[in-house]
Design an enzyme around this catalytic site. Sequence first.
Site, short mmCIF file in Angstrom:
data_model
loop_
_atom_site.label_atom_id
_atom_site.label_comp_id
_atom_site.label_asym_id
_atom_site.label_seq_id
_atom_site.Cartn_x
_atom_site.Cartn_y
_atom_site.Cartn_z
N HIS A 6 -15.87 2.65 -12.22
CA HIS A 6 -16.31 1.64 -13.18
C HIS A 6 -16.11 2.12 -14.62
CE1 HIS A 6 -19.15 0.07 -9.82
NE2 HIS A 6 -17.99 -0.53 -9.78
N HIS A 7 -15.27 3.14 -14.82
CA HIS A 7 -15.11 3.63 -16.19
C HIS A 7 -14.41 2.59 -17.06
CE1 HIS A 7 -10.98 4.53 -15.03
NE2 HIS A 7 -10.71 4.83 -16.28
N LYS A 52 -9.55 -3.00 -10.03
CA LYS A 52 -8.32 -3.67 -9.63
C LYS A 52 -7.71 -2.96 -8.44
CE LYS A 52 -5.18 -6.76 -10.82
NZ LYS A 52 -5.21 -7.13 -9.40
N LYS A 89 -3.80 5.67 -10.69
CA LYS A 89 -2.58 4.90 -10.98
C LYS A 89 -2.73 4.11 -12.28
CE LYS A 89 -0.87 3.03 -7.37
NZ LYS A 89 -0.58 2.19 -6.21
N LYS A 134 -10.12 -1.44 -4.05
CA LYS A 134 -9.24 -1.80 -2.92
C LYS A 134 -10.05 -2.55 -1.89
CE LYS A 134 -4.90 -1.10 -1.70
NZ LYS A 134 -3.74 -0.94 -2.58
N SER A 144 0.45 -7.14 -12.41
CA SER A 144 -0.83 -7.81 -12.18
C SER A 144 -1.63 -7.86 -13.48
CB SER A 144 -1.65 -7.06 -11.14
OG SER A 144 -1.24 -7.41 -9.86
P1 NAD Z 1 4.52 -5.50 3.65
O1 NAD Z 1 3.54 -5.90 4.67
O2 NAD Z 1 5.20 -6.55 2.85
O3 NAD Z 1 5.68 -4.58 4.27
C1 NAD Z 1 5.49 -3.40 5.01
C2 NAD Z 1 6.64 -3.31 6.00
O4 NAD Z 1 6.60 -2.04 6.66
C3 NAD Z 1 6.59 -4.39 7.08
O5 NAD Z 1 7.83 -5.06 7.13
C4 NAD Z 1 6.30 -3.58 8.35
O6 NAD Z 1 6.87 -4.16 9.52
C5 NAD Z 1 6.96 -2.24 8.02
N1 NAD Z 1 6.47 -1.14 8.84
C6 NAD Z 1 5.23 -0.95 9.37
N2 NAD Z 1 5.18 0.19 10.06
C7 NAD Z 1 6.41 0.72 10.01
C8 NAD Z 1 7.00 1.90 10.55
N3 NAD Z 1 6.29 2.74 11.29
N4 NAD Z 1 8.31 2.15 10.28
C9 NAD Z 1 9.03 1.31 9.52
N5 NAD Z 1 8.53 0.17 8.98
C10 NAD Z 1 7.24 -0.11 9.22
O7 NAD Z 1 3.73 -4.48 2.70
P2 NAD Z 1 4.12 -4.04 1.22
O8 NAD Z 1 3.36 -4.91 0.27
O9 NAD Z 1 5.59 -3.92 1.10
O10 NAD Z 1 3.41 -2.60 1.16
C11 NAD Z 1 4.04 -1.44 1.68
C12 NAD Z 1 3.38 -0.21 1.09
O11 NAD Z 1 3.46 -0.26 -0.33
C13 NAD Z 1 1.89 -0.04 1.41
O12 NAD Z 1 1.60 1.34 1.50
C14 NAD Z 1 1.20 -0.61 0.18
O13 NAD Z 1 -0.10 -0.08 0.02
C15 NAD Z 1 2.16 -0.16 -0.89
N6 NAD Z 1 2.08 -0.94 -2.14
C16 NAD Z 1 2.31 -2.27 -2.17
C17 NAD Z 1 2.26 -2.96 -3.38
C18 NAD Z 1 2.61 -4.42 -3.49
O14 NAD Z 1 2.71 -4.92 -4.64
N7 NAD Z 1 2.84 -5.14 -2.41
C19 NAD Z 1 1.95 -2.27 -4.55
C20 NAD Z 1 1.71 -0.90 -4.49
C21 NAD Z 1 1.79 -0.24 -3.27
#
Ligand code: NAD
Length: 473
Positions: free
Chosen positions: A66-67, A72, A96, A108, A364
């Site tokens: 909460h700083h 977010k 981040k 989160k 965002s």
């Molecule tokens: P998403 O659900 O759109 O895509 C994830 C993909 O990974 C899916 O297509 C899934 O089938 C695939 N997957 C799952 N297990 C797998 C495996 N063992 N091997 C290969 N592929 C596999 O999710 P996303 O939004 O792209 O998020 C992916 C990562 O990025 C997460 O760790 C998330 O926390 C991080 N992230 C996302 C955002 C964002 O803006 N969406 C921002 C920061 C971080």
Amino acid sequence: MSAQQPYSFFQSVERSFDKAAKFTQWNPGILEQIKACNSVYQMRFPVKMDDGRIEVIEAYRVQHSHHKAPCKGGIRFSDEVNQDEVMALASLMTYKCAIVNVPFGGGKGGIKINPRKYSVYELEKITRRYTSELVKKNFIGPGTDVPAPDYGTGEREMAWIVDTYASLKPGEIDAAGCVTGKPITQGGVRGRREATGLGVFYGIREVCNMEDVMNRQGLSVGIAGKTVVVQGLGNVGFHSAKFFREAGAKVIALAEYEGAIMNPDGLNEEEVFEHRKATGSILNFPGATNLAKNTDALELACDILIPAALENVINGDNAPRVQAKIIGEAANGPCTPEADEVFTQKGILCVPDMYLNAGGVTVSYFEWLKNLSHVRYGRMEKRFTENLNGHILGQIEELSGKKVSDKERAFIMHGPEEKDLVHSGLEETMITATREIMEVWKSNPGIPDMRTAAYVNAINKVATSYAELGIFP
Ligand code: NAD
């Protein structure tokens, strides 16, 4: 926790934090306060399914710090969700945001479901009910806590959230700012969808433009011609692959849930995506070879490896077999601390998640600002800029007696659209963050890796903020 993973995800974030804290001079009390999760909301609520069954859903929202307000961070739908994971992801969000100078505390959310097992109507009911639980406990709102998409969620879920929130808070003028990653029609910002992947690209491009770093990794400067492997063809993986390919890199392998494919001449992620849509799998893509296991892709020889799926996929077990020269952590927490130690020994540069995938939260932030200002980016200045540019160009042509080409004219005349401004803000953010972290690393040669340098940078910023609040005299 598992045999390969002796401590939890949150504990591994704490370990990385402690490793970095040694390189700072802050009072241990301040460090303790930064590390702790400020509020953890664990909930259970019933939802009636399409077949009449009542299912009790387990969900979480964690506000790590909460700083700064609001908190977010995304909301994840996965049957792997648990409190420890949400706490770890929330703390990564605090660091981040600090690194990319976005004035939020970390948060989160997670719902323990496999979204593939539910109908769209059931998912809508779960999401709306989750939102009303957050409203009840004041865990959502433009000034308190602002969720966003994460693994398993996207624009559709964000639209349900803002609609539920707005209907429970009639007349709240800033209601659209209660969540980001919304569709444009619901107050979203242009450029959000591709933001995380684009940020990954900008961050790695900046690293690849650093001559000293490339010399150390035995690579040439620049992105063009580099070989890239991407794990996960979701939002982040797909867009990362797209921007690397468009900049002249070769995406030689892609891995998904069901398997991995490889083509040394390069894969086009859009074609692979269409193939997967049509056949239900990335396997048997024309011209590509299927790999025996999807994790084999992580061990291929390449210049840049982009894990963009889930956490802990590179650990003490498989890290010794990783052959990439640079790892770009697009996912959150894909490499464990044991893997980091192996990378340091092998000279692999791991560009850490907590800033590399900050494109989503950065954009965002731009979306939230747009919602609070109630005006689209570019609306005020686009015509003014075009008129001014037209006037300057006209004067130059008149005075020089020469005309510029149509292509140059279009480029010079162009006034900024929303997407141009968002991409430009993101590019600036990622370049600045990369340089700041590298500066911290260079100024303290004892720091073993870039993740620790990023943590040191984050700790210094959050601790300064606490110290300036006067909480710790
Ligand atoms: P998403 O659900 O759109 O895509 C994830 C993909 O990974 C899916 O297509 C899934 O089938 C695939 N997957 C799952 N297990 C797998 C495996 N063992 N091997 C290969 N592929 C596999 O999710 P996303 O939004 O792209 O998020 C992916 C990562 O990025 C997460 O760790 C998330 O926390 C991080 N992230 C996302 C955002 C964002 O803006 N969406 C921002 C920061 C971080």
